[in-house]
Write a protein that holds these residues in place. Structure first.
Motif, PDB file in Angstrom:
ATOM      1  N   ALA A   1       6.820  -6.070   2.106  1.00 43.43           N
ATOM      2  CA  ALA A   1       5.487  -5.705   1.622  1.00 43.43           C
ATOM      3  C   ALA A   1       5.535  -5.130   0.209  1.00 43.43           C
ATOM      4  CB  ALA A   1       4.836  -4.713   2.582  1.00 43.43           C
TER       5      ALA A   1
ATOM      6  N   SER B   1      -2.722 -11.236   1.460  1.00 45.95           N
ATOM      7  CA  SER B   1      -3.149 -10.490   2.652  1.00 45.95           C
ATOM      8  C   SER B   1      -2.405  -9.163   2.814  1.00 45.95           C
ATOM      9  CB  SER B   1      -2.948 -11.355   3.905  1.00 45.95           C
ATOM     10  OG  SER B   1      -1.568 -11.502   4.207  1.00 45.95           O
ATOM     11  N   ARG B   2      -1.495  -8.855   1.883  1.00 48.75           N
ATOM     12  CA  ARG B   2      -0.788  -7.567   1.942  1.00 48.75           C
ATOM     13  C   ARG B   2      -1.747  -6.415   1.808  1.00 48.75           C
ATOM     14  NH1 ARG B   2       4.287  -7.460  -2.151  1.00 48.75           N
ATOM     15  NH2 ARG B   2       2.783  -8.265  -3.588  1.00 48.75           N
TER      16      ARG B   2
ATOM     17  N   TRP C   1       0.819  -5.541   5.153  1.00 48.01           N
ATOM     18  CA  TRP C   1       0.846  -5.854   6.580  1.00 48.01           C
ATOM     19  C   TRP C   1       1.298  -4.605   7.313  1.00 48.01           C
ATOM     20  CZ3 TRP C   1       4.228  -8.974   3.408  1.00 48.01           C
ATOM     21  CH2 TRP C   1       3.588 -10.083   2.854  1.00 48.01           C
ATOM     22  N   SER C   2       0.576  -4.212   8.308  1.00 51.70           N
ATOM     23  CA  SER C   2       0.909  -2.992   9.036  1.00 51.70           C
ATOM     24  C   SER C   2       2.130  -3.173   9.932  1.00 51.70           C
ATOM     25  CB  SER C   2      -0.282  -2.532   9.879  1.00 51.70           C
ATOM     26  OG  SER C   2      -0.673  -3.574  10.752  1.00 51.70           O
TER      27      SER C   2
ATOM     28  N   ALA D   1       0.726  -8.328  12.162  1.00 53.09           N
ATOM     29  CA  ALA D   1      -0.221  -8.519  11.061  1.00 53.09           C
ATOM     30  C   ALA D   1       0.243  -9.637  10.124  1.00 53.09           C
ATOM     31  CB  ALA D   1      -0.410  -7.216  10.293  1.00 53.09           C
ATOM     32  N   LEU D   2       1.533  -9.712   9.881  1.00 54.80           N
ATOM     33  CA  LEU D   2       2.070 -10.787   9.038  1.00 54.80           C
ATOM     34  C   LEU D   2       1.892 -12.140   9.731  1.00 54.80           C
ATOM     35  CD1 LEU D   2       3.529 -11.896   6.568  1.00 54.80           C
ATOM     36  CD2 LEU D   2       5.703 -11.217   7.644  1.00 54.80           C
TER      37      LEU D   2
ATOM     38  N   ALA E   1      -1.606 -13.174   9.469  1.00 56.30           N
ATOM     39  CA  ALA E   1      -1.874 -13.689   8.121  1.00 56.30           C
ATOM     40  C   ALA E   1      -1.419 -15.148   8.020  1.00 56.30           C
ATOM     41  CB  ALA E   1      -1.178 -12.834   7.070  1.00 56.30           C
TER      42      ALA E   1
END
Length: 161
Positions: A5, A32-33, A35-36, A40-41, A44
């Motif tokens: 990230a 989309s960064r 990412w928690s 999340a990734l 995306a």
């Protein structure tokens, strides 16, 4: 996750293009960064895959070797197609022939998430999908690309920096 990230934008896009050769996909995922977490990734990835145009899908497929013919010296291609190693020549010839027919019909390589599949199961899937119309096949390809990207993103996260 934190290291990925925090990667600068240009380097992140290079890394993402190694996962999927569609510049649109790489830019979309990068944008989309942050990412928690891993989920999340991967979300995306799914969202970016859903937005790919026909031309973007072609870009993504261009980065993949023909099933049954991994790119020599490409560790990713060889790892993903490990199921064809040691296969008898007759089965490999059938796979090559079916690939040629598929490519003539659809205008692109047969794309399947080959990880964990044998040559026989890939050939069966190719034959099963051959009767599809182009629109149906494009959506199946989109799903297969998403699975491949999920695996590759996981490897990217799991490999030591």
């Amino acid at each position: 996750m934190a290291a990925l990230a925090a990667t600068d934008s240009a380097d992140l896009e290079k890394l993402l293009l190694e996962v999927c050769s569609s510049p649109s996909w790489a830019a979309d995922v990068a944008a989309s960064r942050p990412w928690s977490d891993r989920g999340a990734l991967l979300a995306a990835n799914a969202a970016a895959m859903a937005r790919l145009t026909t031309a973007d899908l072609a870009d993504a497929m261009a980065g993949h070797a023909r099933i049954g013919s991994p790119k020599a010296g490409d560790a990713t291609s060889e790892r993903e197609q490990a199921g064809i190693q040691g296969v008898d020549r007759a089965l490999l010839d059938e796979l090559h022939g079916a690939n040629a027919a598929y490519e003539a019909k659809f205008g692109h390589v047969f794309l399947i998430c080959a990880t964990g599949r044998t040559a026989a199961t890939m050939l069966a899937a190719l034959r099963e999908r051959f009767p599809n119309d182009p629109a149906t096949e494009a959506e199946i390809v989109r799903g297969e690309l998403r699975k491949i990207n999920d695996i590759r993103l996981g490897r990217l996260l799991d490999e030591p920096s």
